[in-house]
Design an enzyme around this catalytic site. Structure first.
Site, PDB file in Angstrom:
ATOM      1  N   ASP A 112       0.832  -1.303   0.152  1.00  0.00           N
ATOM      2  CA  ASP A 112       0.123   0.054  -0.002  1.00  0.00           C
ATOM      3  C   ASP A 112       1.065   1.155  -0.022  1.00  0.00           C
ATOM      4  O   ASP A 112       1.944   1.308  -0.615  1.00  0.00           O
ATOM      5  CB  ASP A 112      -0.860  -0.095   1.365  1.00  0.00           C
ATOM      6  CG  ASP A 112      -2.350   0.717   0.994  1.00  0.00           C
ATOM      7  OD1 ASP A 112      -2.151   1.918   0.906  1.00  0.00           O
ATOM      8  OD2 ASP A 112      -3.383  -0.094   0.931  1.00  0.00           O
ATOM      9  N   HIS A 143      -3.170   5.931   3.880  1.00  0.00           N
ATOM     10  CA  HIS A 143      -4.262   4.678   3.366  1.00  0.00           C
ATOM     11  C   HIS A 143      -3.766   3.307   4.028  1.00  0.00           C
ATOM     12  O   HIS A 143      -4.490   2.557   4.511  1.00  0.00           O
ATOM     13  CB  HIS A 143      -4.180   4.805   1.800  1.00  0.00           C
ATOM     14  CG  HIS A 143      -5.319   3.806   0.963  1.00  0.00           C
ATOM     15  ND1 HIS A 143      -4.856   2.632   0.766  1.00  0.00           N
ATOM     16  CD2 HIS A 143      -6.435   3.883   0.801  1.00  0.00           C
ATOM     17  CE1 HIS A 143      -5.906   1.973   0.309  1.00  0.00           C
ATOM     18  NE2 HIS A 143      -6.937   2.837   0.267  1.00  0.00           N
ATOM     19  N   SER A 337     -11.345  -0.471  -0.427  1.00  0.00           N
ATOM     20  CA  SER A 337     -10.059  -0.627   0.166  1.00  0.00           C
ATOM     21  C   SER A 337     -10.157  -1.132   1.765  1.00  0.00           C
ATOM     22  O   SER A 337      -9.058  -1.641   2.232  1.00  0.00           O
ATOM     23  CB  SER A 337      -9.344   0.831   0.096  1.00  0.00           C
ATOM     24  OG  SER A 337      -8.577   1.001  -1.104  1.00  0.00           O
TER      25      SER A 337
END
Length: 397
Positions: A112, A143, A337
């Site tokens: 990521d 994120h 996600s």
């Protein structure tokens, strides 16, 4: 024209038959063939040389590098500390709060934007970081930190956020930076994670097809040719990811079981038009990957998130998910996600259970995870194609 390509090579003792379980030479055992490993090369190649290169006996797959991007989350909001201890709804929805398993002994990898290693959610976890962007370790976006928190985060501000909070070691591959990433970096990161013992690899990212078309047009190609080349690259990358997944599955009996889990994507717009549904995007669409759709709360039931791409294998909580915020505290995000790390966390719990009974295999882990999906809590009238087998569930015994 020289273009950057990814080349997967098998050593001389194996050929493409490795994916069928066979050795290339009479006296080479499958163990010797698989243990020799697969190599990943990223280099510039003239298109005119591709045909000759593809005929090389050690070449498994070739694909042009294409841009990759985050599966961008929706509804990002900071979360205040609750007055009393609480459990994030996603952790409860998958049954992790009542499972006797914690993920102890299972190695997970998160590919990521990196991780905020100083966040209290990761206290006591051995974090092995590797940067594939050239920007250095750390998380400049937040994120990756959020996704990691959902998989194995410890309690934060009186809130349980981690599905498998007994995980002791995590591999953090930073594959997306300020300028995105590429399929070349993803392939290298998958190889790195596999070589470093990952049992579960979680990826909340996808191919940036419009970005690829633009890049080709900027290089001087007319729109029609740029689109054609982009489609060619798209197809080649899907095939390359599939070959890599096959190799990982073939090598698992001799190294460790590894499961590839990826987000379906957030391009659907059911809130605008019920028929506005986009199919699962790469790499999640590739055979050998478990693609993940997103579900949200609908009263006491669950419903398909309006943005969730259709055609996924399983589903997980993906709306209003509280997890670790870069810099400390908690933040709520929505997206496939966010659903993907829930599924990765549940996979870690199943891996612990299966290892404990001596039954941890790629097929066994994949089958248990997929079969754990349930649709009984979904609102009436849902399309099965939108949720796969349904909401994954943690082992309870």
């Amino acid at each position: 024209m020289n273009e950057e390509h990814i080349i997967l090579r098998a050593p001389s003792v194996v050929t493409r038959d490795i994916f069928l379980g066979g050795a290339a030479i009479p006296n080479a055992s499958p163990l010797e063939a698989v243990a020799a490993g697969l190599t990943v090369e990223v280099e510039k190649i003239d298109r005119r040389d591709l045909s000759d290169l593809a005929r090389s006996t050690d070449v498994v797959a070739i694909a042009p590098t294409i841009p990759m991007k985050l599966v961008e989350p929706f509804d990002v909001q900071d979360v205040l500390q609750p007055a009393a201890p609480s459990i994030a709804w996603g952790v409860q929805a998958v049954g992790a709060d009542t499972s006797p398993f914690t993920g102890n002994g299972v190695v997970v990898a998160v590919l990521d934007t990196g991780i905020d290693a100083t966040h209290p959610a990761f206290a006591g976890v051995t974090l092995v970081q590797q940067d594939f962007t050239g920007e250095g370790n750390g998380d400049q976006h937040g994120h990756g930190t959020h996704c990691a928190g959902t998989i194995f985060g410890r309690d934060v501000n009186n809130t349980r956020i981690g599905v498998a909070k007994g995980v002791q070691k995590a591999l953090i591959g930073k594959v997306l930076g300020n300028n995105g990433g590429s399929s070349g970096s993803i392939v290298n990161a998958i190889q790195w994670a596999t070589q470093n013992g990952a049992n579960v690899i979680s990826m909340s990212l996808g191919i940036d097809f419009p970005g690829l078309v633009k890049r080709l047009q900027d290089s001087g190609l007319p729109p029609e040719l740029a689109t054609s080349r982009a489609l060619e690259g798209y197809r080649a990358n899907v095939q390359l990811f599939e070959k890599m997944a096959q190799f990982i599955r073939a090598s698992s009996p001799f190294f460790q079981t590894t499961l590839l889990i990826a987000a379906a994507g957030n391009e659907s717009r059911r809130d605008q038009n019920p028929d506005f549904e986009i199919a699962v995007s790469p790499p999640a669409v590739s055979d050998g990957f478990i693609s993940v759709a997103a579900l949200g709360q609908s009263g006491t039931n669950f419903s398909v998130a309006s943005f969730s791409n259709t055609g996924a294998v399983v589903a997980g909580p993906g709306v209003g998910i509280q997890s670790a915020r870069r810099g400390g505290g908690l933040v709520s995000m929505s997206g496939t996600s966010m659903a993907t790390p829930h599924v990765a966390g549940v996979a870690a719990l199943w891996a612990e259970k299966l290892r404990g009974i001596g039954a941890l295999t790629p097929n066994g882990l994949s089958a248990r995870l997929i079969a754990s999906g349930v649709t009984s809590g979904l609102v009436a009238g849902f399309d099965p194609f939108d949720v796969g087998t349904g909401m994954v569930r943690a082992p309870q015994l």
